[in-house]
Each structure stands twice: as structure tokens, then as C-alpha cells.
Write a protein that holds these residues in place. Structure first.
Motif, short mmCIF file in Angstrom:
data_model
loop_
_atom_site.label_atom_id
_atom_site.label_comp_id
_atom_site.label_asym_id
_atom_site.label_seq_id
_atom_site.Cartn_x
_atom_site.Cartn_y
_atom_site.Cartn_z
N ILE A 140 0.86 -1.17 0.00
CA ILE A 140 0.00 0.00 0.00
C ILE A 140 0.90 1.23 0.00
O ILE A 140 2.07 1.16 0.39
CB ILE A 140 -0.96 0.05 1.22
N ARG A 141 0.34 2.34 -0.45
CA ARG A 141 1.07 3.61 -0.47
C ARG A 141 0.27 4.60 0.38
O ARG A 141 -0.61 5.29 -0.13
CB ARG A 141 1.23 4.10 -1.91
N PRO A 142 0.58 4.68 1.66
CA PRO A 142 -0.23 5.51 2.58
C PRO A 142 -0.31 6.98 2.18
O PRO A 142 -1.36 7.60 2.32
CB PRO A 142 0.50 5.34 3.92
N ASN A 143 0.78 7.53 1.70
CA ASN A 143 0.81 8.93 1.31
C ASN A 143 1.14 9.04 -0.18
O ASN A 143 2.26 8.74 -0.59
CB ASN A 143 1.87 9.68 2.14
N PRO A 144 0.17 9.46 -0.99
CA PRO A 144 0.40 9.52 -2.45
C PRO A 144 1.48 10.51 -2.85
O PRO A 144 1.97 10.48 -3.98
CB PRO A 144 -0.98 9.92 -3.00
N ASP A 145 1.86 11.40 -1.92
CA ASP A 145 2.89 12.39 -2.23
C ASP A 145 4.30 11.86 -1.95
O ASP A 145 5.28 12.54 -2.25
CB ASP A 145 2.66 13.67 -1.41
N LYS A 146 4.38 10.69 -1.34
CA LYS A 146 5.67 10.11 -1.03
C LYS A 146 5.81 8.73 -1.66
O LYS A 146 4.83 8.01 -1.79
CB LYS A 146 5.86 10.00 0.49
N GLN A 147 7.02 8.38 -2.03
CA GLN A 147 7.26 7.08 -2.66
C GLN A 147 7.68 6.04 -1.61
O GLN A 147 8.65 5.30 -1.79
CB GLN A 147 8.33 7.20 -3.75
N ILE A 148 6.90 6.00 -0.54
CA ILE A 148 7.14 5.03 0.52
C ILE A 148 5.97 4.04 0.51
O ILE A 148 4.81 4.44 0.62
CB ILE A 148 7.25 5.70 1.89
N TYR A 149 6.29 2.76 0.36
CA TYR A 149 5.29 1.71 0.28
C TYR A 149 5.43 0.79 1.50
O TYR A 149 6.53 0.57 2.00
CB TYR A 149 5.45 0.91 -1.00
N ILE A 150 4.30 0.25 1.94
CA ILE A 150 4.28 -0.63 3.10
C ILE A 150 3.78 -2.01 2.68
O ILE A 150 2.75 -2.13 2.00
CB ILE A 150 3.39 -0.08 4.23
N ALA A 151 4.50 -3.04 3.08
CA ALA A 151 4.10 -4.42 2.76
C ALA A 151 2.87 -4.80 3.56
O ALA A 151 2.73 -4.45 4.73
CB ALA A 151 5.24 -5.38 3.07
N THR A 152 1.95 -5.53 2.95
CA THR A 152 0.73 -5.95 3.61
C THR A 152 0.79 -7.43 3.99
O THR A 152 1.71 -8.15 3.60
CB THR A 152 -0.50 -5.74 2.71
N GLY A 153 -0.23 -7.87 4.72
CA GLY A 153 -0.30 -9.26 5.15
C GLY A 153 -0.47 -10.24 4.01
O GLY A 153 -0.29 -11.45 4.21
N LYS A 154 -0.79 -9.77 2.81
CA LYS A 154 -0.93 -10.69 1.69
C LYS A 154 0.42 -11.34 1.38
O LYS A 154 0.46 -12.46 0.86
CB LYS A 154 -1.47 -9.98 0.45
N LEU A 155 1.52 -10.67 1.70
CA LEU A 155 2.84 -11.28 1.53
C LEU A 155 3.00 -12.47 2.46
O LEU A 155 3.55 -13.50 2.08
CB LEU A 155 3.94 -10.25 1.79
N ASP A 156 2.52 -12.32 3.70
CA ASP A 156 2.61 -13.43 4.65
C ASP A 156 1.79 -14.62 4.15
O ASP A 156 2.20 -15.78 4.33
CB ASP A 156 2.10 -12.97 6.02
N TYR A 157 0.65 -14.33 3.53
CA TYR A 157 -0.16 -15.39 2.94
C TYR A 157 0.60 -16.07 1.80
O TYR A 157 0.58 -17.30 1.66
CB TYR A 157 -1.48 -14.81 2.43
N LEU A 158 1.30 -15.27 1.00
CA LEU A 158 2.08 -15.82 -0.10
C LEU A 158 3.15 -16.77 0.42
O LEU A 158 3.37 -17.85 -0.15
CB LEU A 158 2.73 -14.69 -0.90
N TYR A 159 3.78 -16.41 1.53
CA TYR A 159 4.80 -17.28 2.11
C TYR A 159 4.18 -18.60 2.58
O TYR A 159 4.81 -19.66 2.47
CB TYR A 159 5.49 -16.59 3.29
N GLU A 160 2.96 -18.53 3.09
CA GLU A 160 2.27 -19.76 3.52
C GLU A 160 1.99 -20.65 2.32
O GLU A 160 2.12 -21.88 2.39
CB GLU A 160 0.96 -19.41 4.23
#
Length: 214
Positions: free
Chosen positions: A168-188
């Protein structure tokens, strides 16, 4: 009667979204509470759905929607979902490895971790091996980039990861992205395939990592 938060959580779950602290902290807290989880579970049960989760620990749970009973139509849906995940496995794993190597992290991204697009782009542009890897990754059908430049390739990759719910990209003015729990699901899913098919991926990865240090 469901609360407004519970209604929003149910709607997200039924759309196939993953509820974690990063994507919806209020909904996540609701599902972490026994009373809130029971109400959501009872409502989902009326639709032949159930609340499933991956991850362990107080802050590590990721919630999603599963089926209580599997009929033919449900099996078709699950089969398609599994195919979609498998379609994304190779490009996703290669991207995760690239990020881990480029940022010199000891472990792959998990829910809540930040990725700074600008910093990653600079590292990739300055390292020929990383540029080559990004070009390969971005041209997978899953990411579908047509660009020959690092800037276009990496932005398309991040756009797709947001569209698919991995970032997700919490602030559209910044290029900082945060990983979501869907990655944890992918690892499972990866662990499930590894155990089912006997691929021994963890041992292979460890061997490859040790070899790279020699």
C-alpha cells in the motif's frame, strides 16, 4: 446486528481482501478480539464462509475469507485463486529476493515493512546485476512492463504490487510503500507447495545463500 466496522470488514473479506494491521488496523483489532471475531464468523457462516488466518503472535495475524463447505462451484473458485497465486509466484519471489539483496536485509519483506521506491531505484541503477534482474522481473506477464528503462520498469512493478494488494502507499505524495499481510499469505502458499511437492526450497535457498558468500 453488525457494527459499522464489522460490516466494512465483512465486505472486505468477501471481496477477497486480506485484513492486517497495515491495511485496516481498526478491522484487524476487531478480528483480534474474541467477541468481534465471533460476530464476523457468525455472519460469514450464513454465507458458507469462514474466517481464516495466517501468521502467529500478537501483531502477526492476517485474516482472510475461506469456505466452510466445498461444493463444485466453491472448488472452481478456489482452484482459480490458487492458479492466480501460482501465476504470481515466480515473479513475486524474484522481486522479493531482489529487494532483500539490494537493501541488504537479513530476511524477506513481511507485513508492515517499508520499501522506499526512490532508494531502491538508485541502488538498482548503480548495480548492473540488479538492473538485469529488474528488467527480467518487470517483463514477466504478471508485471507486464514494456519499458526498457529502470524508472519505467520499477514504477510498473510497484503499481502492480499495489493493485494486487501486496503493497500500500499511505501517502500519495511520497514514494514510501508498506508491505501488507498478503505477503505473509504468499509465504504460507510457498511453504504449502514446498511441503506438498517435496521441493525442499528452504534448504536450497540456504545452500544458494552460503554459496554466494564463498
Amino acid at each position: 446486528m453488525l457494527s459499522t466496522t464489522a460490516q466494512q470488514v465483512v465486505e472486505q473479506l468477501l471481496r477477497g481482501q486480506f485484513i492486517c494491521r497495515t491495511t485496516n488496523e481498526e478491522g484487524w483489532r476487531l478480528l483480534k478480539s474474541p467477541a468481534g471475531r465471533e460476530k464476523v464468523e457468525d455472519f460469514l457462516g450464513q454465507l458458507n464462509r469462514t474466517l481464516a488466518q495466517v501468521g502467529t503472535g500478537n501483531d502477526g495475524d492476517v485474516f482472510f475469507c475461506g469456505y466452510r463447505a466445498l461444493n463444485e462451484s466453491e472448488r472452481r473458485v478456489i482452484s482459480q485463486q490458487f492458479k492466480d497465486i501460482c501465476h504470481a509466484l515466480t515473479p513475486m519471489v524474484e522481486w522479493l529476493v531482489l529487494v532483500q539483496e539490494a537493501t541488504a536485509q537479513d530476511a524477506p519483506l513481511t507485513e508492515g515493512a517499508a520499501v522506499r521506491l526512490g532508494e531502491l531505484q538508485t541502488i538498482v541503477e548503480d548495480t548492473p546485476a540488479f538492473r538485469e534482474k529488474l528488467a527480467k522481473i518487470s517483463h514477466f506477464r504478471f508485471f507486464n512492463s514494456t519499458s526498457t528503462q529502470v524508472d519505467g520498469q520499477i514504477k510498473q512493478v510497484f503499481k502492480r504490487l499495489v493493485d494486487e494488494g501486496y503493497l500500500i502507499r499511505p501517502n500519495p505524495d511520497k514514494q514510501i510503500y508498506i508491505a501488507t499481510g498478503k505477503l505473509d499469505y504468499l509465504y504460507e502458499v510457498i511453504r504449502f507447495i514446498d511441503e506438498t511437492e517435496g521441493l525442499n526450497l528452504e534448504a536450497q535457498a540456504e545452500t544458494a545463500s552460503q554459496a554466494s558468500l564463498l
